[in-house]
Structures are given as C-alpha cells and as structure tokens.
Design an enzyme around this catalytic site. Structure first.
Site: not given
Length: 346
Positions: A53, A239, A249-250
C-alpha cells in the site's frame, strides 16, 4: 527501516536478481511475512489486493512489475503497463512509474530490455529513499520549532499509513518524525486507526519498531484532541496532489483538515514530487477509487453490516489547498500556492 531490529526496505530484489520481495502488509501487525513476486501478474495482484500500500510503494512495485514481464517476454512492456495501470486509479505514482519505465526502455534492444528494466526499477526505489529522507530533513524543522517553544513531547497527529511501509524506506509523513526521534526530540504520535482497512495499525507497528511513543485513536477522536489542544501539528501523506496544492489522501483526511483549521492547528502534507500531478489544477478532477463494500461490511471475517444494507466505500477524499498550512517536499516546505514555483512549473 527496522523489522525486528534489522534494517530492511519495504520492497527488495532477491539475490537471484529476478525475484522481488515485498512485506505482506495484510498480515501486519500480527505476523511478519514476505511475499515473492515472480511475474507481472503477481505484482498487479499485490497492488490491487493491497498486499502493498502507499502511493510511492505502488509505483516502485509497478516498476518492478514491468521488469518481471520483460524477463519473460521482451516485447511485453505495453501489456504489462496496461495490466498494472488498471489496478488502482487514484495514486499518481503508479502512472508516473509506468511512464518512467516506458521512457527508460525506449530504443533499448530486445536482448537488453529486461536488464535495463530491472536497473531502472532499482533506480526508482533508490530515488524514492533519497526523496523521503530529504522530506524528513526538511520536515523535522517543524517539529523542532514546536519543541523549542514548549516542554514535554511534541504531539503529532497523522492519518492512514505514510511511513516506510508506504514507500521504499523512511516514509513521507513519518519521515520528519523519525528524524526528530533520531535527534533526541521527544515526540508522541496520535495514530488514527483509519477504517476500514485500519492502516493506522501499520503506522503503530512501524513506530513501535522504532521505539517512538504513540497512541492509536478512533478516527473520529482527532477533532476532540485538537479542540483540547492535545495536538501540536498534523502531518499526513498524499496519493495525489494537484499543482495548485489540493491534496487527495486516504478517506477522512479532509475532516482532520477541517478540524485543524477550526482549532488553529498547523496541517502539513508530506508530498514527494512523484505524487504531484502537474496536469491537474483542481482536486475535483482526481478519480476517487471506490473499493468493495465488503471492506466495511466485514471486520476480520465477521459480518457487522447486514447484507440488506447498502455500503459505500470511497477510498480517498480531497483536502482543498486552502486548508493546508504547508507542503513538505524533497525541495523544502512551501505554502500550496508556491508549490509549482518550487519545482519550476509556474
């Protein structure tokens, strides 16, 4: 970084020069296991199923995936890029790495393509380590500044896993924390659990391996801690970051940024240059991966949401540049508006 006291990378080339080993993040923190990747299909599965990941590590794995394909078929680069490129849509490092590999292979004789590909994949990994180490050097000043103005540990809140498990080594958001720890600065990390895949447990495992004080919290606890002034600064990874400084992002990152703005907590993003998408000027244009609802419906194999209830599972959200205090890159720390100029892209 350290695995049971031994310095390792999250992705390594075996001694045979044709087998790639990655740490199986699905089994952490309960078991340390390495997975051997010997085909491009292995690499694609590792990315898609989240054996590995993190945007930088996804890029590195994809690069080695191309090399594995060429070891079997010197003419297989195009198919390999199509296969790997379809695994996850949001992390820009994936397409960046495939573009790097394609450029490196241009004009290379068939007999030399596999060797060239493995060498360039290794370079991508080495460059990632250097980039992340530089992010740590630039970002530690933010922690050092807080420590100089107060007693006790500096409390940093982070979201998801942006440590060495998400990169080749050092990490992005955790790199300044590791650097601060090495300098003897007392640091404590608030670790969001980061549902539904609980990547916060990976962060906690990393920090424990390094002996850094940390506390795992429920995702919704961050705002409460900021409101009570128990957070000095937030550092998250990315990301994909657009040229204007919007940060993907997450999922859940946006909520942390909103709480940080309300409570006047500095909110920083650690962004290596391969995670910056210079083609986009707005986060609204970033494709958001929708993952299987089963990741929410089941917890460690136990159904917690009945089948009669619909489940949505967006994997990422976008934090507008206006909520970001600064972006930590390998070239320095800048306000979002100055990001393009820092890289000569203005």
């Amino acid at each position: 970084m350290k695995v049971d006291g031994t310095w390792r990378r999250a992705i390594e080339l075996a001694q045979d020069g044709r087998t790639v080993r990655v740490l199986d993040q699905r089994r952490l923190p309960y078991e340390i296991a390495w997975v051997a990747l010997t085909t491009v299909e292995d690499a694609a599965i590792a990315i898609r199923d989240m054996t590995i990941r993190g945007a930088p590590l996804i890029g590195a794995t994809a690069a080695y995936g191309v090399a594995l394909a060429l070891a079997v078929d010197p003419d297989g680069a195009e198919r390999a890029c199509e296969l790997l490129g379809a695994t996850r849509p949001t992390a820009i490092n994936l397409r960046w790495a495939l573009g790097e590999m394609t450029a490196a292979l241009a004009g290379v004789a068939r007999s030399e393509r596999a060797t060239t590909a493995f060498a360039h994949a290794a370079k991508i990994c080495d460059d990632d380590v250097a980039i992340c180490e530089a992010i740590g050097r630039h970002g530690v000043g933010l922690i050092r500044d807080v420590a100089s103005r107060r007693s006790g540990p500096v409390h940093v809140l982070t979201h998801c896993n942006a440590g060495w498990l998400a990169t080749v080594d050092w990490g992005t958001a955790l790199a300044p924390i590791y650097r601060a720890h090495e300098e003897g600065i007392a640091v404590h990390v608030w670790v969001d659990e980061t549902r539904p895949r609980n990547q916060g447990l990976l962060t906690a495992w990393e920090l424990a391996q390094h002996g850094i004080a940390h506390t795992v919290i429920a995702d919704n606890a961050g705002g409460h801690l900021m409101q009570r002034h128990e957070v000095d600064l937030c550092i998250v990874g990315t990301d994909r970051t657009t040229r204007n400084g919007d940060v993907c992002n997450k999922i859940g990152t946006y909520l942390k940024a909103l709480a940080a703005r309300e409570d006047r907590i500095p909110f920083y993003v650690a962004a290596p240059s391969p995670s910056i998408d210079w083609t986009l000027t707005s986060g609204a244009d970033i494709p958001i991966e929708e993952r299987s609802g089963d990741e929410v419906r089941f917890v460690r194999g136990v159904e917690v949401v009945p089948a009669s209830t619909r489940v949505a599972n967006p994997a990422f959200d976008v934090t507008p540049a206006a909520l970001v205090t600064g972006i930590i890159t390998e070239r320095g720390v800048v306000a979002p508006a100055a990001l393009a100029a820092l890289f000569g892209r203005s």
